[in-house]
Design an enzyme around this catalytic site. Structure first.
Site, PDB file in Angstrom:
ATOM      1  N   VAL A 100       0.862  -1.183   0.000  1.00 27.70           N
ATOM      2  CA  VAL A 100       0.000   0.000   0.000  1.00 27.70           C
ATOM      3  C   VAL A 100       0.896   1.231   0.000  1.00 27.70           C
ATOM      4  CG1 VAL A 100      -1.754   1.301   1.269  1.00 27.70           C
ATOM      5  CG2 VAL A 100      -1.845  -1.207   1.247  1.00 27.70           C
ATOM      6  N   CYS A 101       0.579   2.190  -0.850  1.00 27.86           N
ATOM      7  CA  CYS A 101       1.282   3.470  -0.885  1.00 27.86           C
ATOM      8  C   CYS A 101       2.773   3.244  -1.147  1.00 27.86           C
ATOM      9  CB  CYS A 101       1.009   4.240   0.404  1.00 27.86           C
ATOM     10  SG  CYS A 101       1.389   5.999   0.357  1.00 27.86           S
TER      11      CYS A 101
END
Length: 225
Positions: A100-101
Site C-alpha cells: 500500500v502506498c
C-alpha cells in the site's frame, strides 16, 4: 489452517496504510493477521502513537500474503537491511505479494518489482522505474500475484480487491456493506486529476521534495549493493 497475512511495520509507518487494510481483512474467515516488527517492540507511527506487534522477524509465521504499508519512515526503511531481508525471505514463499502506498519501494528494494506493473502514491510514481517496475494507472494494480495500491486510503479499496481475488466477490461485497464503505467525500480533489490547479500547486512542492528523498534512498541502496 489459518491464512497468514504478514504486515511488517517500521518506525514512521503511516498507520492508515496498515490499519485500514487490516480492518477489512480481519473479517475474512480463517485469516491470521501477523503484525511484525524487527524485535516485536512498539512501532511509532506517523501519527505519534505506537502499535505493538505480536511477532518479531525471528518468530513470524510464514506468509501466505505479505502486505507492506508505506509512510515517511520508508526513506530510512529502504536501506534497513534486516527489514529488506525479512521481506525478501517471506516473499519467496508467499502466494501474494502486496503493498500500500510507498510500501511498494520496500518491495522494490527487496527485488520484487522488477519487470512488474505497479502503482504507489501519486506523488512517488516517478520512482517506480528505478525499481524496475512499470507505473500503471489505477487505484489498485494487479500483475499476477503482485498487488499494489496507491496512496493511504486506497488501502481500503486494495483490501476489497484482494478479498475478491482470493476469497470471492460475494465475501468482498458483504464486508464492504458490513463496514459501510460507501464513500461520498465532501468535495473532489483526492487525486491531481481532480484537485484543481490552486490546491495542486500548494501540495506539489511537498511531494517534489519527498520524491527526491525516495530517489536518494534507492540510489544509496544501489550503490551499496
Amino acid at each position: 489452517m489459518a491464512f497468514n497475512i504478514v504486515f511488517p511495520l517500521f518506525p514512521g509507518v503511516t498507520q492508515l496504510d496498515f490499519t485500514g487494510t487490516a480492518q477489512m481483512l480481519t473479517y475474512v474467515p480463517d485469516v491470521q493477521l501477523c503484525v511484525v516488527s524487527e524485535n516485536a517492540e512498539p512501532v511509532q507511527t506517523d501519527c505519534g502513537f505506537s502499535i505493538l506487534p505480536e511477532f518479531s522477524f525471528d518468530n513470524c509465521p510464514p506468509a501466505d500474503m505479505i502486505c507492506i504499508p508505506g509512510g515517511p519512515g520508508v526513506f530510512e526503511a529502504i536501506n534497513h537491511q534486516p527489514l529488506i531481508d525479512f521481506v525478501a525471505r517471506h516473499c519467496q514463499g508467499a502466494t501474494y505479494i502486496t503493498s500500500v502506498c510507498t510500501g511498494a519501494f520496500i518491495l522494490g528494494a527487496a527485488g520484487m518489482l522488477e519487470g512488474k506493473r505497479a502503482t504507489t502514491h501519486w506523488g512517488y510514481t516517478g520512482a517506480l522505474k528505478v525499481c524496475g517496475a512499470e507505473f500503471t494507472e489505477g487505484r489498485v494494480v494487479v500483475d499476477g500475484n503482485l498487488i499494489t495500491a496507491g496512496g493511504v486510503t486506497s488501502g481500503i479499496d486494495f483490501s476489497l480487491t484482494v478479498i475478491a481475488e482470493v476469497w470471492g466477490e460475494t465475501l468482498a461485497r458483504s464486508i464492504q456493506l458490513r463496514m459501510e464503505y460507501n464513500p461520498h467525500p465532501p468535495f473532489k480533489g483526492g487525486h491531481p486529476s481532480t484537485a484543481g490547479a490552486e490546491i495542486l500547486s500548494e501540495v506539489q512542492p511537498f511531494y517534489d521534495k519527498a520524491l527526491a528523498k525516495v530517489l536518494g534512498a534507492l540510489a544509496k541502496r544501489q550503490e551499496s549493493s
